[in-house]
Write a protein that holds these residues in place. Structure first.
Motif, PDB file in Angstrom:
ATOM      1  N   LEU A 101       0.795  -1.150   0.015  1.00 40.43           N
ATOM      2  CA  LEU A 101      -0.008   0.037  -0.010  1.00 40.43           C
ATOM      3  C   LEU A 101       1.000   1.253  -0.185  1.00 40.43           C
ATOM      4  O   LEU A 101       0.596   2.154  -0.804  1.00 40.43           O
ATOM      5  CB  LEU A 101      -1.098  -0.091   1.261  1.00 40.43           C
ATOM      6  N   ALA A 102       1.876   1.439   0.701  1.00 35.01           N
ATOM      7  CA  ALA A 102       2.710   2.527   0.935  1.00 35.01           C
ATOM      8  C   ALA A 102       3.505   2.731  -0.477  1.00 35.01           C
ATOM      9  O   ALA A 102       3.622   3.783  -0.704  1.00 35.01           O
ATOM     10  CB  ALA A 102       3.843   2.369   2.145  1.00 35.01           C
ATOM     11  N   ASN A 103       4.011   1.720  -1.165  1.00 36.01           N
ATOM     12  CA  ASN A 103       4.438   1.809  -2.293  1.00 36.01           C
ATOM     13  C   ASN A 103       3.509   2.491  -3.459  1.00 36.01           C
ATOM     14  O   ASN A 103       3.962   3.514  -4.281  1.00 36.01           O
ATOM     15  CB  ASN A 103       5.359   0.620  -2.973  1.00 36.01           C
ATOM     16  N   ALA A 104       2.305   2.191  -3.491  1.00 37.34           N
ATOM     17  CA  ALA A 104       1.545   2.498  -4.456  1.00 37.34           C
ATOM     18  C   ALA A 104       0.952   4.184  -4.145  1.00 37.34           C
ATOM     19  O   ALA A 104       1.151   4.938  -4.915  1.00 37.34           O
ATOM     20  CB  ALA A 104       0.191   1.627  -4.407  1.00 37.34           C
ATOM     21  N   SER A 105       1.035   4.537  -2.777  1.00 37.09           N
ATOM     22  CA  SER A 105       0.664   5.595  -2.503  1.00 37.09           C
ATOM     23  C   SER A 105       2.011   6.721  -2.936  1.00 37.09           C
ATOM     24  O   SER A 105       1.668   7.872  -3.073  1.00 37.09           O
ATOM     25  CB  SER A 105       0.323   5.719  -0.858  1.00 37.09           C
ATOM     26  N   ALA A 106       3.010   6.045  -2.580  1.00 38.12           N
ATOM     27  CA  ALA A 106       4.173   7.203  -2.838  1.00 38.12           C
ATOM     28  C   ALA A 106       4.374   7.302  -4.173  1.00 38.12           C
ATOM     29  O   ALA A 106       4.642   8.438  -4.552  1.00 38.12           O
ATOM     30  CB  ALA A 106       5.502   6.229  -2.332  1.00 38.12           C
ATOM     31  N   ILE A 107       4.088   6.373  -5.336  1.00 41.95           N
ATOM     32  CA  ILE A 107       4.232   6.611  -6.711  1.00 41.95           C
ATOM     33  C   ILE A 107       3.361   7.448  -7.016  1.00 41.95           C
ATOM     34  O   ILE A 107       3.150   8.424  -7.795  1.00 41.95           O
ATOM     35  CB  ILE A 107       3.898   5.264  -7.303  1.00 41.95           C
ATOM     36  N   PHE A 108       1.932   7.479  -6.388  1.00 44.93           N
ATOM     37  CA  PHE A 108       0.813   8.298  -6.721  1.00 44.93           C
ATOM     38  C   PHE A 108       1.014   9.598  -6.446  1.00 44.93           C
ATOM     39  O   PHE A 108       0.350  10.535  -6.908  1.00 44.93           O
ATOM     40  CB  PHE A 108      -0.580   7.833  -5.667  1.00 44.93           C
ATOM     41  N   GLN A 109       1.962  10.044  -5.487  1.00 42.52           N
ATOM     42  CA  GLN A 109       2.271  11.430  -5.064  1.00 42.52           C
ATOM     43  C   GLN A 109       2.798  12.120  -6.310  1.00 42.52           C
ATOM     44  O   GLN A 109       2.883  13.332  -6.011  1.00 42.52           O
ATOM     45  CB  GLN A 109       3.175  11.601  -3.740  1.00 42.52           C
ATOM     46  N   ALA A 110       3.041  11.574  -7.351  1.00 48.42           N
ATOM     47  CA  ALA A 110       3.553  12.245  -8.529  1.00 48.42           C
ATOM     48  C   ALA A 110       2.429  12.991  -9.313  1.00 48.42           C
ATOM     49  O   ALA A 110       2.698  13.933 -10.035  1.00 48.42           O
ATOM     50  CB  ALA A 110       4.112  11.371  -9.596  1.00 48.42           C
ATOM     51  N   LEU A 111       1.128  12.869  -8.620  1.00 48.91           N
ATOM     52  CA  LEU A 111      -0.020  13.344  -9.430  1.00 48.91           C
ATOM     53  C   LEU A 111       0.143  15.043  -9.553  1.00 48.91           C
ATOM     54  O   LEU A 111      -0.323  15.572 -10.410  1.00 48.91           O
ATOM     55  CB  LEU A 111      -1.395  12.888  -8.706  1.00 48.91           C
ATOM     56  N   PRO A 112       0.356  15.559  -8.356  1.00 49.12           N
ATOM     57  CA  PRO A 112       0.443  17.137  -8.305  1.00 49.12           C
ATOM     58  C   PRO A 112       1.593  17.677  -9.294  1.00 49.12           C
ATOM     59  O   PRO A 112       1.354  18.440 -10.108  1.00 49.12           O
ATOM     60  CB  PRO A 112       0.745  17.683  -7.007  1.00 49.12           C
ATOM     61  N   LEU A 113       2.547  17.008  -9.734  1.00 51.79           N
ATOM     62  CA  LEU A 113       3.589  17.252 -10.319  1.00 51.79           C
ATOM     63  C   LEU A 113       3.067  17.146 -11.980  1.00 51.79           C
ATOM     64  O   LEU A 113       3.181  17.983 -12.846  1.00 51.79           O
ATOM     65  CB  LEU A 113       4.832  16.836 -10.537  1.00 51.79           C
ATOM     66  N   VAL A 114       2.370  16.147 -12.219  1.00 52.85           N
ATOM     67  CA  VAL A 114       1.469  15.770 -13.487  1.00 52.85           C
ATOM     68  C   VAL A 114       0.586  16.915 -13.792  1.00 52.85           C
ATOM     69  O   VAL A 114       0.407  17.431 -14.671  1.00 52.85           O
ATOM     70  CB  VAL A 114       1.252  14.490 -13.581  1.00 52.85           C
ATOM     71  N   MET A 115      -0.353  17.193 -12.625  1.00 50.12           N
ATOM     72  CA  MET A 115      -1.018  18.222 -12.939  1.00 50.12           C
ATOM     73  C   MET A 115      -0.373  19.712 -13.261  1.00 50.12           C
ATOM     74  O   MET A 115      -1.094  20.301 -14.127  1.00 50.12           O
ATOM     75  CB  MET A 115      -1.801  18.475 -11.477  1.00 50.12           C
ATOM     76  N   THR A 116       0.687  19.832 -12.739  1.00 50.38           N
ATOM     77  CA  THR A 116       1.384  20.989 -13.067  1.00 50.38           C
ATOM     78  C   THR A 116       1.564  21.120 -14.561  1.00 50.38           C
ATOM     79  O   THR A 116       1.478  22.232 -15.080  1.00 50.38           O
ATOM     80  CB  THR A 116       2.540  21.521 -12.105  1.00 50.38           C
ATOM     81  N   ILE A 117       2.052  20.227 -14.794  1.00 49.83           N
ATOM     82  CA  ILE A 117       2.575  20.004 -16.293  1.00 49.83           C
ATOM     83  C   ILE A 117       1.173  20.114 -17.280  1.00 49.83           C
ATOM     84  O   ILE A 117       1.238  20.880 -18.213  1.00 49.83           O
ATOM     85  CB  ILE A 117       3.172  18.628 -16.797  1.00 49.83           C
TER      86      ILE A 117
END
Length: 304
Positions: A101-117
């Motif tokens: 669960l923690a690994n999946a959540s960690a990868i998902f934290q890239a979302l704000p960066l993708v949103m900025t792009i």
């Protein structure tokens, strides 16, 4: 939409509490999903859990008097947003069944960066060189977590990245929805479409017997995710979004704690390092927006 005027200290405090409750709700939902997928297939989870969620959201919407004009939901952007959410749901559920669960959540934290792009490419929002650098550093953190070519790398890490792209598309499309659409009905339509998609996919994946404990898990997950949706909206409305948004990263702390308590998962140092890099770069991007005096939109502030 949040007010453009500065929020009071008490409003920001309430907003932070709402955001923390929302992140906890999303982690409870993810934990329930990971528990259920040991017994049933991903489409079954989509079908049954989302059906419970629809019933709950429609009940709340009815109590708030938001069921009078369903024609307001007839909009092509809502259809595209719904398709993006279906993609995000199925990729994340499948990935959760095969990784901590923690690994999946960690990868998902890239979302704000993708949103900025996405905001820069599709909405023409200005992004200075410092924030582009923060985005680049953030993706380095994602690479550290995913570790392409390493023994721990699997196709399920790629599925979480696909989930990030689908979630970014969903949230960018949310910003194009007319303001007359009630947020509860938007969520109910999306949950309904996810449920229908689950029922349609079930024959291809096969039907597994649903135990009594699974129905209890689905009910808990539906309440948790509904609470998460409502609390995110409340957080965006009663607090300064630039102040509240960094509290989204509390989901990593909750995910690590739940993963340890429920599944006995302990993130390795490399995953924690990558997560720290991603969170730091995302937090810096939020800081730069506040320095430049631009409010962060509610659509971009959502994580899950």
């Amino acid at each position: 939409m949040p007010s453009s005027s500065p929020s009071s200290a008490s409003g920001n405090l309430r907003a932070c509490l709402f955001m923390l409750v929302a992140m906890a709700g999303f982690v409870v939902n993810d934990t329930c999903t990971k528990l259920a997928i040991a017994d049933v297939t991903a489409p079954q989870i989509m079908a049954i859990r989302s059906l419970f969620t629809v019933a709950l959201l429609l009940a709340v919407a009815g109590l708030r008097g938001e069921l009078h004009s369903p024609r307001r939901l007839a909009h092509p952007v809502l259809a595209l947003r719904t398709l993006a959410d279906i993609g995000a749901t199925i990729t994340y559920i499948v990935a959760l069944g095969h990784m901590p669960l923690a690994n999946a959540s960690a990868i998902f934290q890239a979302l704000p960066l993708v949103m900025t792009i996405g905001a820069a490419l599709f909405f023409g929002e200005p992004v200075g060189w410092r924030r582009w650098l923060a985005i680049a550093v953030g993706f380095v953190g994602v690479v550290v977590i995913v570790r392409p070519g390493a023994e721990g790398f699997t196709v399920y890490s790629i599925l979480v990245l696909l989930c990030v792209l689908c979630s970014a598309a969903r949230d960018l499309l949310t910003r194009r929805l007319p303001g007359r659409m009630p947020s509860l009905l938007i969520s109910a339509v999306t949950a309904g479409a996810v449920s229908v998609s689950g029922w349609l996919l079930t024959p291809a994946w096969g039907w597994q017997p649903v135990l009594a404990r699974d129905y209890a898990i689905f009910a808990t997950a539906s309440v948790a995710i509904a609470v998460g949706y409502v609390c995110v909206v409340e957080a965006m409305r009663c607090g300064d979004i630039g102040f509240v948004s960094p509290f989204r990263y509390a989901i990593l702390v909750f995910a690590i704690g739940m993963g340890l308590l429920v599944f006995g998962d302990i993130p390795d140092p490399t995953t924690l390092l990558g997560a720290a890099i991603v969170v730091g770069s995302g937090g810096y991007s939020i800081y730069r927006e506040r320095v430049r005096g631009r409010p962060i939109s509610a659509g971009r502030a959502q994580v899950h």
